[in-house]
Design an enzyme around this catalytic site. Structure first.
Site, PDB file in Angstrom:
ATOM      1  N   ASP A  18       0.832  -1.206   0.000  1.00 27.57           N
ATOM      2  CA  ASP A  18       0.000   0.000   0.000  1.00 27.57           C
ATOM      3  C   ASP A  18       0.869   1.259   0.000  1.00 27.57           C
ATOM      4  OD1 ASP A  18      -2.331   1.464   0.057  1.00 27.57           O
ATOM      5  OD2 ASP A  18      -2.644   1.244   2.216  1.00 27.57           O
ATOM      6  N   GLY A  19       0.394   2.285  -0.684  1.00 26.99           N
ATOM      7  CA  GLY A  19       1.055   3.583  -0.607  1.00 26.99           C
ATOM      8  C   GLY A  19       1.677   4.086  -1.889  1.00 26.99           C
ATOM      9  N   ASN A  66     -10.409  -2.915  -6.890  1.00 24.38           N
ATOM     10  CA  ASN A  66      -9.618  -1.876  -7.563  1.00 24.38           C
ATOM     11  C   ASN A  66     -10.154  -1.483  -8.932  1.00 24.38           C
ATOM     12  OD1 ASN A  66      -6.369  -2.917  -6.251  1.00 24.38           O
ATOM     13  ND2 ASN A  66      -7.838  -1.444  -5.446  1.00 24.38           N
TER      14      ASN A  66
END
Length: 239
Positions: A18-19, A66
């Site tokens: 994540d990120g 997503n």
């Protein structure tokens, strides 16, 4: 680097990567810039996992949720996925790494599905590390598809209801015969599971890193493993 206990390396490590978007935003770049640099972090994580003796590494690359992202980002991600397969598969094979794509790949283009099939066929007999890339994957989907497989076998009298137990159910999950997850890592400071490997993480140790995924390196991976080794796993029992 923290010196690790080689007798207590987790067999199965899973990572929620994540990120990427926030990392790109910090640098005033498009989100795809973060995803592209995230591939470099994947390469480092795979190398370190193999180096220390992890048996299975499962990476959450693209969730079934997503698809709700902007169409431009989805298109860029699919292109990046194909490029990564083209560039990395021979390296994985050379390093004796078995690649598996887990998830509902039927939604991907025929071209991408063919690349996935070729990559899996090329590396299927490799034994140094199993690398699962979760793409169009969701933990709820995984449990449902396993239940459907089992129900179909019972219907066809290929197995009976009494045959259904933890072991047989696990075999029908996307991760198949992989051991349960020992350590689940999530980067970027977020502290949630996000529908990832819901069955497989039943007794996993959780490690949350503040590092954004493109900055996740071998040192941070080492810290996560060291944290895992300091814990006493009880699996629902007492001291």
């Amino acid at each position: 680097m923290i010196e690790l206990d080689q007798t207590n390396i987790p067999k199965h490590v899973a990572i929620i990567m994540d990120g990427n978007g926030r990392w790109a935003k910090q640098k005033n770049k498009m989100r795809i810039f973060g995803h592209t640099n995230g591939v470099t972090a994947v390469r480092k994580a795979v190398a370190y996992a193999r180096q220390i003796g992890v048996e299975v590494l499962t990476l959450y690359a693209f969730s079934s949720e997503n698809w709700s992202r902007p169409e431009q980002e989805i298109s860029a991600l699919m292109s990046l996925f194909m490029q990564a397969l083209d560039r990395e598969v021979k390296k994985l094979h050379k390093n004796n790494i078995c690649l598996k794509i887990i998830g509902d790949v039927s939604r991907f283009s025929e071209t991408l599905q063919e690349k996935i099939k070729k990559a899996e066929n090329l590396t299927e007999k490799n034994t140094a590390l199993t690398l699962n890339i979760a793409a169009n994957y969701g933990g709820c989907w995984d449990i449902i598809q396993a239940a459907k497989q089992i129900a179909e076998k019972v219907k066809k009298e290929e197995m009976s209801v009494s045959d259904i137990n933890n072991s047989t159910f696990q075999h029908h999950l996307a991760t198949q015969n992989a051991p349960p997850v020992d350590l689940l890592i999530r980067t970027s400071g977020e502290q949630r599971i996000s529908n990832f490997l819901l069955w497989q993480i039943a007794y996993a140790e959780l490690y949350f890193s503040d590092v954004l995924w493109p900055d996740f390196n071998q040192l941070e991976f080492n810290r996560a493993i060291a944290s895992y080794q300091q814990r006493h796993r009880r699996f629902g029992g007492t001291e």
